[in-house]
Enzyme design. Structure first.
Site, mmCIF file in Angstrom:
data_model
loop_
_atom_site.group_PDB
_atom_site.id
_atom_site.type_symbol
_atom_site.label_atom_id
_atom_site.label_comp_id
_atom_site.label_asym_id
_atom_site.label_seq_id
_atom_site.Cartn_x
_atom_site.Cartn_y
_atom_site.Cartn_z
ATOM 1 N N GLU A 91 1.151 -5.932 -8.899
ATOM 2 C CA GLU A 91 0.621 -6.649 -7.737
ATOM 3 C C GLU A 91 0.728 -8.162 -7.925
ATOM 4 O O GLU A 91 1.031 -8.889 -6.981
ATOM 5 C CB GLU A 91 -0.831 -6.203 -7.489
ATOM 6 C CG GLU A 91 -0.878 -4.746 -7.022
ATOM 7 C CD GLU A 91 -2.274 -4.125 -6.985
ATOM 8 O OE1 GLU A 91 -2.373 -2.932 -6.633
ATOM 9 O OE2 GLU A 91 -3.262 -4.820 -7.301
ATOM 10 N N ASN A 96 -13.254 -3.491 4.027
ATOM 11 C CA ASN A 96 -14.169 -3.544 2.882
ATOM 12 C C ASN A 96 -14.022 -4.816 2.046
ATOM 13 O O ASN A 96 -14.284 -4.825 0.854
ATOM 14 C CB ASN A 96 -14.053 -2.275 2.036
ATOM 15 C CG ASN A 96 -12.670 -2.086 1.457
ATOM 16 O OD1 ASN A 96 -11.793 -2.917 1.664
ATOM 17 N ND2 ASN A 96 -12.474 -1.014 0.713
ATOM 18 N N ARG A 127 -13.408 -4.243 -10.924
ATOM 19 C CA ARG A 127 -13.756 -3.100 -10.063
ATOM 20 C C ARG A 127 -15.277 -2.932 -10.002
ATOM 21 O O ARG A 127 -15.828 -2.560 -8.971
ATOM 22 C CB ARG A 127 -13.091 -1.811 -10.572
ATOM 23 C CG ARG A 127 -11.564 -1.782 -10.481
ATOM 24 C CD ARG A 127 -11.018 -1.661 -9.087
ATOM 25 N NE ARG A 127 -11.477 -0.514 -8.344
ATOM 26 C CZ ARG A 127 -10.833 -0.015 -7.286
ATOM 27 N NH1 ARG A 127 -9.684 -0.541 -6.862
ATOM 28 N NH2 ARG A 127 -11.324 0.998 -6.632
ATOM 29 N N PHE A 131 -5.048 7.343 6.982
ATOM 30 C CA PHE A 131 -5.485 5.994 7.356
ATOM 31 C C PHE A 131 -4.427 4.920 7.119
ATOM 32 O O PHE A 131 -4.679 3.740 7.329
ATOM 33 C CB PHE A 131 -6.787 5.627 6.621
ATOM 34 C CG PHE A 131 -6.705 5.671 5.107
ATOM 35 C CD1 PHE A 131 -6.159 4.604 4.393
ATOM 36 C CD2 PHE A 131 -7.179 6.762 4.400
ATOM 37 C CE1 PHE A 131 -6.097 4.620 3.003
ATOM 38 C CE2 PHE A 131 -7.113 6.795 3.006
ATOM 39 C CZ PHE A 131 -6.571 5.720 2.307
ATOM 40 N N TYR A 139 0.814 -1.223 0.000
ATOM 41 C CA TYR A 139 0.000 0.000 0.000
ATOM 42 C C TYR A 139 0.848 1.272 0.000
ATOM 43 O O TYR A 139 0.392 2.323 0.464
ATOM 44 C CB TYR A 139 -0.969 -0.010 1.185
ATOM 45 C CG TYR A 139 -2.224 -0.824 0.922
ATOM 46 C CD1 TYR A 139 -3.089 -0.502 -0.126
ATOM 47 C CD2 TYR A 139 -2.556 -1.911 1.722
ATOM 48 C CE1 TYR A 139 -4.238 -1.231 -0.368
ATOM 49 C CE2 TYR A 139 -3.720 -2.652 1.486
ATOM 50 C CZ TYR A 139 -4.552 -2.304 0.440
ATOM 51 O OH TYR A 139 -5.694 -3.021 0.194
ATOM 52 N N THR A 170 -15.297 1.803 -2.882
ATOM 53 C CA THR A 170 -14.440 1.604 -1.703
ATOM 54 C C THR A 170 -15.253 1.610 -0.415
ATOM 55 O O THR A 170 -15.072 0.754 0.453
ATOM 56 C CB THR A 170 -13.376 2.730 -1.642
ATOM 57 O OG1 THR A 170 -12.688 2.776 -2.890
ATOM 58 C CG2 THR A 170 -12.389 2.493 -0.516
HETATM 59 P P1 IDP Z 1 -9.776 0.744 -3.297
HETATM 60 O O1 IDP Z 1 -9.442 -0.463 -2.448
HETATM 61 O O2 IDP Z 1 -11.242 0.832 -3.597
HETATM 62 O O3 IDP Z 1 -8.917 0.864 -4.526
HETATM 63 P P2 IDP Z 1 -8.136 2.858 -2.147
HETATM 64 O O4 IDP Z 1 -8.489 4.298 -2.161
HETATM 65 O O5 IDP Z 1 -7.041 2.376 -3.053
HETATM 66 O O6 IDP Z 1 -9.490 2.036 -2.391
HETATM 67 O O7 IDP Z 1 -7.758 2.498 -0.641
HETATM 68 C C1 IDP Z 1 -7.113 1.296 -0.316
HETATM 69 C C2 IDP Z 1 -7.769 0.702 0.913
HETATM 70 O O8 IDP Z 1 -7.552 1.584 2.020
HETATM 71 C C3 IDP Z 1 -9.302 0.589 0.842
HETATM 72 O O9 IDP Z 1 -9.733 -0.556 0.134
HETATM 73 C C4 IDP Z 1 -9.660 0.554 2.301
HETATM 74 O O10 IDP Z 1 -9.414 -0.731 2.898
HETATM 75 C C5 IDP Z 1 -8.683 1.564 2.888
HETATM 76 N N1 IDP Z 1 -9.239 2.928 2.913
HETATM 77 C C6 IDP Z 1 -9.463 3.755 1.855
HETATM 78 N N2 IDP Z 1 -9.979 4.938 2.240
HETATM 79 C C7 IDP Z 1 -10.083 4.863 3.588
HETATM 80 C C8 IDP Z 1 -10.550 5.792 4.595
HETATM 81 O O11 IDP Z 1 -10.964 6.910 4.310
HETATM 82 N N3 IDP Z 1 -10.510 5.335 5.878
HETATM 83 C C9 IDP Z 1 -10.047 4.087 6.229
HETATM 84 N N4 IDP Z 1 -9.595 3.206 5.317
HETATM 85 C C10 IDP Z 1 -9.612 3.579 4.023
HETATM 86 MG MG MG Z 2 -6.858 1.115 -4.696
#
Ligand code: IDP
Ligand code: MG
Length: 134
Positions: free
Chosen positions: A128, A114, A87, A59, A51, A93
């Site tokens: 990845e 999630n 997706r 976060f 990440y 998300t």
């Molecule tokens: P994605 O998984 O839908 O691509 P990303 O923005 O790449 O979303 O974020 C990676 C992961 O970080 C998310 O799947 C989620 O587990 C976590 N995440 C993203 N935004 C937040 C937030 O605002 N608060 C807490 N965790 C977050």
């Molecule tokens: Mg992502």
């Protein structure tokens, strides 16, 4: 032209809740072929590397702790238009914003926990896949 490979992780919350089976069923029903699959557990170092693009986000630390909190299932998947179609299958998300029938709508509990990861571009899918399967 869009690629035929994507990468996914069934995240610790979904694995712990025994949603691995139903999630794999949805993935296969949607026409994805599993090319590679493994159960594993991340440590802080590897979670942080995976990440890396989020290391400036508020976060980030919580995200790494969460991703290390239990076993995960990593998979390399194949289908036409793989990244975009996957997706769509997983949904937004934040599960509150995810469409009905998507994996996150069905199985996620919060924006953090999630349920599932999906690559966001062909380039990142290859990165990845290599991160976990070479
Ligand atoms: P994605 O998984 O839908 O691509 P990303 O923005 O790449 O979303 O974020 C990676 C992961 O970080 C998310 O799947 C989620 O587990 C976590 N995440 C993203 N935004 C937040 C937030 O605002 N608060 C807490 N965790 C977050
Ligand atoms: Mg992502």
């Amino acid at each position: 032209m869009s690629g035929i490979r994507t990468f996914t992780i069934i995240k610790p919350d979904a694995f712990e809740a025994s949603y691995t089976g139903p999630i794999i069923e949805k993935i296969e029903e949607a026409g994805f072929k599993i090319l590679n699959m493994r159960l594993e557990r991340l440590d802080q170092n590897r979670a942080g590397k995976f990440y890396e693009v989020h290391n400036d986000k508020p976060f980030f630390e919580r995200l790494c702790n969460y991703m290390c909190s239990g076993p995960i299932v990593v998979m390399e998947l194949e289908k036409s238009n793989a990244v975009e179609d996957f997706r769509k299958l997983i949904g937004a998300t934040n599960p509150e914003n995810a469409e009905e029938g998507t994996i996150r709508k069905l199985y996620a509990t919060s924006i953090e926990a999630n349920a599932i990861h999906g690559s966001d571009s062909d380039e990142n899918a290859l990165k990845e896949i290599n991160f976990f399967f070479t």
